[in-house]
Scaffold this motif. Structure first.
Motif, PDB file in Angstrom:
ATOM      1  N   GLU A 205       0.815  -1.223   0.000  1.00 31.86           N
ATOM      2  CA  GLU A 205       0.000   0.000   0.000  1.00 31.86           C
ATOM      3  C   GLU A 205       0.846   1.270   0.000  1.00 31.86           C
ATOM      4  OE1 GLU A 205      -3.406   0.620   2.713  1.00 31.86           O
ATOM      5  OE2 GLU A 205      -3.607  -1.569   2.681  1.00 31.86           O
ATOM      6  N   GLU A 206       2.056   1.172   0.584  1.00 34.53           N
ATOM      7  CA  GLU A 206       2.907   2.367   0.711  1.00 34.53           C
ATOM      8  C   GLU A 206       3.602   2.717  -0.613  1.00 34.53           C
ATOM      9  OE1 GLU A 206       2.812   3.952   3.634  1.00 34.53           O
ATOM     10  OE2 GLU A 206       1.434   2.334   4.249  1.00 34.53           O
ATOM     11  N   ASP A 207       3.686   1.733  -1.499  1.00 34.90           N
ATOM     12  CA  ASP A 207       4.360   1.931  -2.779  1.00 34.90           C
ATOM     13  C   ASP A 207       3.675   3.046  -3.568  1.00 34.90           C
ATOM     14  OD1 ASP A 207       5.329   1.659  -5.432  1.00 34.90           O
ATOM     15  OD2 ASP A 207       5.826  -0.454  -5.036  1.00 34.90           O
ATOM     16  N   MET A 208       4.478   3.991  -4.077  1.00 29.05           N
ATOM     17  CA  MET A 208       3.923   5.129  -4.817  1.00 29.05           C
ATOM     18  C   MET A 208       3.240   4.715  -6.122  1.00 29.05           C
ATOM     19  SD  MET A 208       4.108   7.913  -3.232  1.00 29.05           S
ATOM     20  CE  MET A 208       4.018   9.259  -4.427  1.00 29.05           C
TER      21      MET A 208
ATOM     22  N   ASN B 106      -7.046   6.801  -5.738  1.00 29.78           N
ATOM     23  CA  ASN B 106      -6.010   6.720  -4.711  1.00 29.78           C
ATOM     24  C   ASN B 106      -4.617   6.855  -5.321  1.00 29.78           C
ATOM     25  OD1 ASN B 106      -4.109   4.424  -3.171  1.00 29.78           O
ATOM     26  ND2 ASN B 106      -5.136   5.884  -1.804  1.00 29.78           N
ATOM     27  N   TYR B 107      -4.419   6.190  -6.451  1.00 29.78           N
ATOM     28  CA  TYR B 107      -3.127   6.262  -7.142  1.00 29.78           C
ATOM     29  C   TYR B 107      -2.847   7.704  -7.595  1.00 29.78           C
ATOM     30  CZ  TYR B 107       0.229   5.918 -10.951  1.00 29.78           C
ATOM     31  OH  TYR B 107       1.306   6.129 -11.768  1.00 29.78           O
TER      32      TYR B 107
ATOM     33  N   LYS C 151      -0.034  13.229  -7.069  1.00 27.95           N
ATOM     34  CA  LYS C 151      -0.109  14.686  -6.975  1.00 27.95           C
ATOM     35  C   LYS C 151       0.822  15.232  -5.909  1.00 27.95           C
ATOM     36  CE  LYS C 151      -4.725  15.545  -8.738  1.00 27.95           C
ATOM     37  NZ  LYS C 151      -6.078  15.313  -8.253  1.00 27.95           N
ATOM     38  N   LYS C 152       1.043  14.400  -4.865  1.00 24.02           N
ATOM     39  CA  LYS C 152       1.818  14.886  -3.721  1.00 24.02           C
ATOM     40  C   LYS C 152       3.271  15.189  -4.089  1.00 24.02           C
ATOM     41  CE  LYS C 152      -1.118  12.732  -0.338  1.00 24.02           C
ATOM     42  NZ  LYS C 152      -1.354  11.471   0.323  1.00 24.02           N
TER      43      LYS C 152
END
Lengths: 389, 127
Positions: B22-25, B120-121, B126-127
């Protein structure tokens, strides 16, 4: 080799016992008379057969044969008892008390009466599925005319405390009806505890389409009939009696009376084996309903992390249900399990296993293993199951 | 419940069961549904540098139709761009699996699952 599919849904219905069918057959084409036409020999034979059946039914519940009214099944018996009792005693009051885990045919009948102006009180049950008898006593007021509480629940198999309920109703002079469709033939039932008692044919290896209502004689319980016509069954249920079906119900009752003790012992062993195997092999499995106060042939489990229908799909050669037969085609979780206040996800993850007369140990062993296998497989693909395995 | 052979096959041998990090960009994750409604789908996609879905995984709590719908969805989105994946409509899932009408909501949930995972992806990017 086991025969497939394996049937473990004995609370939904039971296969007709061959001995029952044999007893019924002569009354279709040979002795086909109308039990009301006693002016000739065929009518007499039919009447004799019906009266013998009536005696067999009465004997199983320790009643007198004059207290047995044949109906089309437990749904009709429940309707006749509740609607008939409520309407007859309307002058005396308008409160009817029942409980949250009754069969739909009791609840819906009560809701129907509510629309006619009756005051319907639905009692809660405790977490173990036993009706809250303290609430019962508190809910009886001077307007109360009828209490309807089932003897054994059809989804979780819990036995209700009929003795206690009966004495509360007696003390307050209120009619007590019990839907005993899942109790009669499985456990000892004494009709004298109640004023009205419903019985089903197809739950006890008899044919579908026949049941009975016990109507107490001493003192005489009075009802307003649902059907009007030829005045059969002491004017309580007009309509020509289905002689073969009555014979079937009678024979089924007679077999139960003879074989119940042995059958109950065997099924208790099977049930305990099944239960211990499931509870011992899987984490977070819950037995719904009291562990002790339950009939021998019924288990209801909730498996955390997976959904009930998903489990059934994994064992297509096994007939079990995730709720009652009436609701298994709908998507709602069981109202019975909801009434036990179990977690919402667990209410969706239940499986009812019904063992009965023709269940073998081999089948019990196979199905319990199969459930464990499927549960483990589905848990691996469940997003809400976070534990290993 | 009577299901089509396709549902039964996907239920018995679902492809793409599992989880991605889940943490994977490069991973988008969604969880849709609620245990109280009897259906929860966790859906994850991995997006490669060309913007195509290179991996998809699911976990489902629910009936056979919910499991089959989510399994099918993981299969269908593989190799698609995000825009193409968004185009997959629940009706296509319903039709392909011949879902009974009372189970149509399972395909709706699967459509929602892919949409939310893409969302979510994108929000991570965007971050």
């Amino acid at each position: 080799m086991m025969e497939k599919p394996i049937y473990m849904d004995y609370q939904a219905t039971t296969p007709c016992d061959r001995r029952v069918l044999e007893a019924m057959l002569p009354y279709f084409c040979e002795d086909f008379g109308n039990s009301g036409s006693t002016s000739h020999i065929l009518g007499e034979r039919a009447e004799e057969a019906v009266e013998k059946a009536r005696t067999q039914v009465a004997s199983l519940i320790k009643a007198d044969r004059s207290e047995i009214i044949f109906t089309s099944g437990a749904t009709e018996s429940n309707n006749l008892a509740i609607q008939g009792g409520a309407r007859f005693h309307r002058e005396k009051g308008n409160r009817i008390i029942t409980c949250a885990i009754e069969h739909k045919c009791v609840l819906e009948t009560c809701y129907g009466l509510k629309k006619e102006g009756f005051d319907v009180v639905v009692l809660p049950v405790l977490r173990n599925g036993v009706v809250d008898v303290e609430m019962l006593e508190k809910s009886i007021n001077d307007q109360t005319i009828l209490v309807s509480l089932m003897a054994v629940n059809n989804e979780i198999g819990v036995i209700q405390p009929l003795d206690e309920i009966s004495s509360i109703c007696r003390r307050h002079g209120v009619l007590f009806h019990t839907d005993a469709a899942q109790a009669v033939g499985k456990i000892e039932v004494d009709a004298s505890k109640a004023d009205l008692m419903s019985i089903s044919g197809h739950k006890i290896y008899g044919p579908k389409g026949v049941g009975a209502l016990y109507v107490r004689k001493n003192p005489q319980v009075k009802l307003t009939p649902l059907f009007f016509g030829g005045g059969q069954e002491q004017r309580l249920r007009s309509g020509t009696l289905p002689v073969p079906l009555c014979v079937g119900l009678g024979t089924a009752c007679e077999i139960c009376e003879r074989e119940m003790a042995n059958e109950s012992e065997r099924l208790t062993e099977y049930k305990n084996y099944f239960m211990e195997k499931i509870l011992g092999s899987l984490e977070e499995v819950y037995l719904n309903g009291d562990r002790e106060f339950r009939i021998p042939g019924c288990l209801n489990f909730s498996f955390r992390g997976i959904e009930g229908e998903g489990i059934m799909l994994g064992m297509k050669d096994v007939c079990v249900s995730s709720g009652s037969a009436c609701t298994s085609a709908s998507l709602e979780s069981s109202y019975v399990l909801e009434a036990l206040s179990i977690d919402e996800d667990l209410a969706h993850s239940s499986l009812r296993i019904g063992l009965g007369r023709f269940t073998t140990f081999e089948e019990v062993d196979y199905v319990s293993s199969k459930i464990i296998e499927v549960v483990n497989r589905l848990r691996k693909m469940s997003p809400i199951w976070t534990k290993g395995g | 419940m009577k299901y089509s052979q396709k549902v039964m096959d996907l239920y018995a041998n679902p492809k793409n069961v599992g989880s991605l990090d889940e943490e994977d960009m490069d991973v988008g994750t969604s969880v849709v549904g609620a245990p109280s409604c009897g259906d929860v789908i966790k859906f994850q996609i991995r997006v490669d540098k060309d913007g195509k879905i290179s991996d998809a995984k699911f976990k489902t709590f629910g009936c056979g139709a919910a499991i089959a719908s989510s399994a099918l969805m993981t299969d269908w989105v593989l190799g698609k761009t995000l825009d193409q994946a968004k185009e997959i409509k629940n009706q296509e899932v319903t039709e392909y699996l011949s879902l009974p009408p009372v189970k149509a909501h399972c395909s709706v949930l699967a459509e929602k699952a892919i949409a939310k995972a893409i969302e979510n992806y994108m929000s991570k990017r965007k971050k």
